[in-house]
Design an enzyme around this catalytic site. Structure first.
Site, PDB file in Angstrom:
ATOM      1  N   TYR A 191       1.008  -1.238   0.069  1.00  0.00           N
ATOM      2  CA  TYR A 191      -0.155  -0.101  -0.001  1.00  0.00           C
ATOM      3  C   TYR A 191       0.724   1.113   0.055  1.00  0.00           C
ATOM      4  O   TYR A 191       0.272   2.131   0.646  1.00  0.00           O
ATOM      5  CB  TYR A 191      -0.930   0.088   1.240  1.00  0.00           C
ATOM      6  CG  TYR A 191      -1.574  -1.193   1.493  1.00  0.00           C
ATOM      7  CD1 TYR A 191      -2.472  -1.439   0.534  1.00  0.00           C
ATOM      8  CD2 TYR A 191      -1.663  -2.192   2.503  1.00  0.00           C
ATOM      9  CE1 TYR A 191      -3.656  -2.595   0.557  1.00  0.00           C
ATOM     10  CE2 TYR A 191      -2.469  -2.983   2.889  1.00  0.00           C
ATOM     11  CZ  TYR A 191      -3.453  -3.454   1.671  1.00  0.00           C
ATOM     12  OH  TYR A 191      -4.286  -4.312   1.909  1.00  0.00           O
ATOM     13  N   TYR A 242     -14.419  -4.832   3.021  1.00  0.00           N
ATOM     14  CA  TYR A 242     -13.238  -5.174   2.664  1.00  0.00           C
ATOM     15  C   TYR A 242     -12.919  -6.694   3.029  1.00  0.00           C
ATOM     16  O   TYR A 242     -13.284  -7.232   4.007  1.00  0.00           O
ATOM     17  CB  TYR A 242     -12.228  -4.163   3.434  1.00  0.00           C
ATOM     18  CG  TYR A 242     -10.732  -4.938   3.164  1.00  0.00           C
ATOM     19  CD1 TYR A 242     -10.085  -4.432   1.866  1.00  0.00           C
ATOM     20  CD2 TYR A 242     -10.037  -5.703   4.061  1.00  0.00           C
ATOM     21  CE1 TYR A 242      -8.852  -4.830   1.872  1.00  0.00           C
ATOM     22  CE2 TYR A 242      -8.682  -6.162   3.662  1.00  0.00           C
ATOM     23  CZ  TYR A 242      -8.159  -5.859   2.675  1.00  0.00           C
ATOM     24  OH  TYR A 242      -7.009  -6.416   2.106  1.00  0.00           O
ATOM     25  N   ASP A 253     -17.536 -12.768   7.210  1.00  0.00           N
ATOM     26  CA  ASP A 253     -16.255 -12.430   7.429  1.00  0.00           C
ATOM     27  C   ASP A 253     -15.914 -12.109   8.448  1.00  0.00           C
ATOM     28  O   ASP A 253     -15.955 -10.725   8.725  1.00  0.00           O
ATOM     29  CB  ASP A 253     -15.937 -11.696   6.143  1.00  0.00           C
ATOM     30  CG  ASP A 253     -14.529 -11.192   6.044  1.00  0.00           C
ATOM     31  OD1 ASP A 253     -13.542 -11.787   6.898  1.00  0.00           O
ATOM     32  OD2 ASP A 253     -13.826 -10.568   5.020  1.00  0.00           O
ATOM     33  N   LYS A 289      -6.573 -13.192  11.080  1.00  0.00           N
ATOM     34  CA  LYS A 289      -5.856 -12.084  11.941  1.00  0.00           C
ATOM     35  C   LYS A 289      -5.512 -12.573  13.315  1.00  0.00           C
ATOM     36  O   LYS A 289      -4.515 -12.766  13.569  1.00  0.00           O
ATOM     37  CB  LYS A 289      -7.013 -10.905  12.038  1.00  0.00           C
ATOM     38  CG  LYS A 289      -7.272 -10.300  10.626  1.00  0.00           C
ATOM     39  CD  LYS A 289      -6.305  -8.845  10.270  1.00  0.00           C
ATOM     40  CE  LYS A 289      -6.109  -8.389   9.164  1.00  0.00           C
ATOM     41  NZ  LYS A 289      -7.333  -8.203   8.376  1.00  0.00           N
TER      42      LYS A 289
HETATM   43  C1  LIG Z   1      -7.610  -8.233   6.825  1.00  0.00           C
HETATM   44  C2  LIG Z   1      -8.905  -8.785   6.364  1.00  0.00           C
HETATM   45  C3  LIG Z   1      -8.999  -9.954   5.288  1.00  0.00           C
HETATM   46  C4  LIG Z   1      -7.941 -10.229   4.509  1.00  0.00           C
HETATM   47  O1  LIG Z   1      -6.867 -11.090   5.206  1.00  0.00           O
HETATM   48  P1  LIG Z   1      -5.380 -11.247   4.647  1.00  0.00           P
HETATM   49  O2  LIG Z   1      -4.943 -12.060   5.688  1.00  0.00           O
HETATM   50  O3  LIG Z   1      -4.596  -9.675   4.753  1.00  0.00           O
HETATM   51  O4  LIG Z   1      -5.464 -11.736   3.289  1.00  0.00           O
HETATM   52  C5  LIG Z   1     -10.358 -10.150   4.751  1.00  0.00           C
HETATM   53  N1  LIG Z   1     -11.366  -9.786   5.245  1.00  0.00           N
HETATM   54  C6  LIG Z   1     -11.476  -8.794   6.689  1.00  0.00           C
HETATM   55  C7  LIG Z   1     -12.626  -8.364   7.127  1.00  0.00           C
HETATM   56  C8  LIG Z   1     -10.224  -8.385   7.033  1.00  0.00           C
HETATM   57  O5  LIG Z   1     -10.063  -7.738   8.069  1.00  0.00           O
END
Ligand SMILES: *Cc1c(COP(=O)(O)O)cnc(C)c1O
Length: 423
Positions: free
Chosen positions: A19, A147, A241, A270
């Site tokens: 980024y 996202y 997600d 995460k």
């Molecule tokens: C960070 C994130 C992703 C992507 O995860 P990466 O490990 O960076 O590929 C997808 N969805 C959400 C909600 C996120 O916070």
């Protein structure tokens, strides 16, 4: 960069940073060690971490219990392929996740990043319908401001601007990105969209309670209950997600529990390993898995990352779950919330501040705009804190082990910088 370490000067000619407009970005700060909520820089400065390395390090850095699990597993077996072989750390982790998650979310598929976990969820949802003999349901409905990752398929379900849909026209698969239903009017709009397009849709995909990397925007649990109602009514799958919200960030172990909604598929990553190793999981309910249980080899889920179920990552994820069992993490999150509220309150009413909001261990100062992100970042580092404002927000997602003093120093730094007039 004269006083920076040699490896930084040399490596900066070869590294490609995330980024960043490499031509103008400040060089990254050289980190030599971490401990708890502290980041130690090569020149001896110590920063208080306000964002826990993209909200992964929920127990703070270098937690002794995570380190012990990692070292013990490294001595026994760092990794074996997951095709045809299995091991205790991955299977125990699958059982523990299934037990922790609500309802019959019980079938766990491991990968190594969040984006891939979302891709696997999309693939599961689309193939679910193919396996049931329904053709033509190849689209995912997601929401503006969302996202879900940086890969080609996940970019296509991000906010069109965030996913840079226009830049990649023709390359990205076309999905439906609609406004999130927040009130009766937007709910009716989504319903009428579904009236027209439900037959093309495999699943609705949403970040529950918080749209994270898209701007830290919150919504009510009632939105999630509406989405469950709609997906039930139109016979669609619902994917949560929880890569951002999972493992306590919002004050509940999982955001779906706050809403009392069981999605059909959930993605986690995460904080899964407490910020130590890359690992993600896509977990499906029984009815999703059942659609793949067949005499037809073509009905199998054809996916298998090389480092799937990595033993080191699974061992440390199990150790992270131990810490959620043995420590009052949700009480700590509640305490952090009161400190964030109190500490950020003085920002309300400062020039350029539109809103201050908190949820669990998330604190956000919403600006009308940030003119000069680079100098804002420098001012924050000069205050002794590590905070990464983006677009038009400053946010805090500290480790759950952050003390009141840590949180006050973080919120104090933001307040002081904004009081002086943000750049
Ligand atoms: C960070 C994130 C992703 C992507 O995860 P990466 O490990 O960076 O590929 C997808 N969805 C959400 C909600 C996120 O916070």
């Amino acid at each position: 960069m004269t006083d920076s370490p040699g490896w930084l000067n040399e490596g900066m000619r070869h590294i490609w940073l995330p980024y960043s407009q490499m031509k103008h970005a400040d060089p990254p700060l050289p980190v030599v060690a971490t401990e708890g909520t502290r980041i130690h820089l090569a020149d001896g400065r110590v920063l208080i971490d306000g964002i826990a390395s993209w909200w992964t390090a929920c127990h703070g850095y270098n937690h002794p219990h995570l380190r012990a699990a990692l070292e013990a597993q490294a001595a026994r077996m760092p990794h074996v392929m997951f095709g045809g072989l299995s091991h205790e750390p991955a299977l125990t982790l699958a059982s523990r996740l299934a037990k922790l998650l609500p309802g019959d979310l019980e079938r766990v598929f491991f990968a190594e990043s969040g984006s891939v976990a979302v891709e696997v969820a999309m693939k599961m949802a689309i193939q679910y319908w193919l396996n049931k003999g329904e053709r033509g349901r190849s689209k995912i409905l997601s929401f503006t401001g969302g996202y879900h990752g940086d890969t080609i398929a996940t970019m296509a379900v991000c906010d069109p601007e965030e996913g840079m849909h226009s830049l990649f026209t023709g390359l990205l698969p076309e999905h439906f990105v609609q406004p999130l239903p927040r009130d009766a009017e937007s709910l009716a709009a989504l319903e009428s969209f579904l009236d027209r397009h439900a037959g093309q849709i495999a699943a609705i995909l949403v970040e529950p309670l918080v749209q994270g990397a898209g701007g830290m925007v919150f919504h009510d649990a009632s939105t999630l209950r509406s989405l469950r109602d709609l997906t039930d009514r139109y016979g669609l799958l619902l994917i949560f997600d929880e890569i951002f919200t999972g493992f306590g960030r919002t004050g509940h172990m999982f955001a779906c529990q706050a809403a009392g909604v069981v999605p059909d598929i959930i993605t986690l990553s995460k904080a899964l390993t407490g910020g130590t190793l890359p690992l993600s999981a896509t977990i499906a309910r029984a009815r999703v898995f059942d659609a793949f249980w067949s005499d037809d080899p073509m009905a199998a889920l054809m996916h298998g990352p090389t480092y799937m179920g990595n033993a080191l990552a699974c061992a440390v994820a199990n150790a992270s779950l131990d810490l959620f069992d043995s420590h009052p993490r949700m009480e700590q999150v509640a305490a952090i919330n009161t400190w964030l509220k109190a500490g950020l309150e003085p920002c309300r009413g400062l020039p350029g501040v539109l809103d201050v909001r908190t949820l669990g261990a998330i604190g956000v100062v919403q600006m009308d705009r940030i003119g000069d992100l680079r100098s804002l970042k420098r001012l924050l580092v000069a205050e002794g804190v590590w905070i990464r404002p983006f677009r038009d927000i400053l946010y805090l997602t500290p480790a759950f082990t952050a003390t009141e003093e840590d949180v006050m120093r973080l919120t104090g730094a933001i307040t002081r910088v904004l009081e002086r007039g943000h750049p």
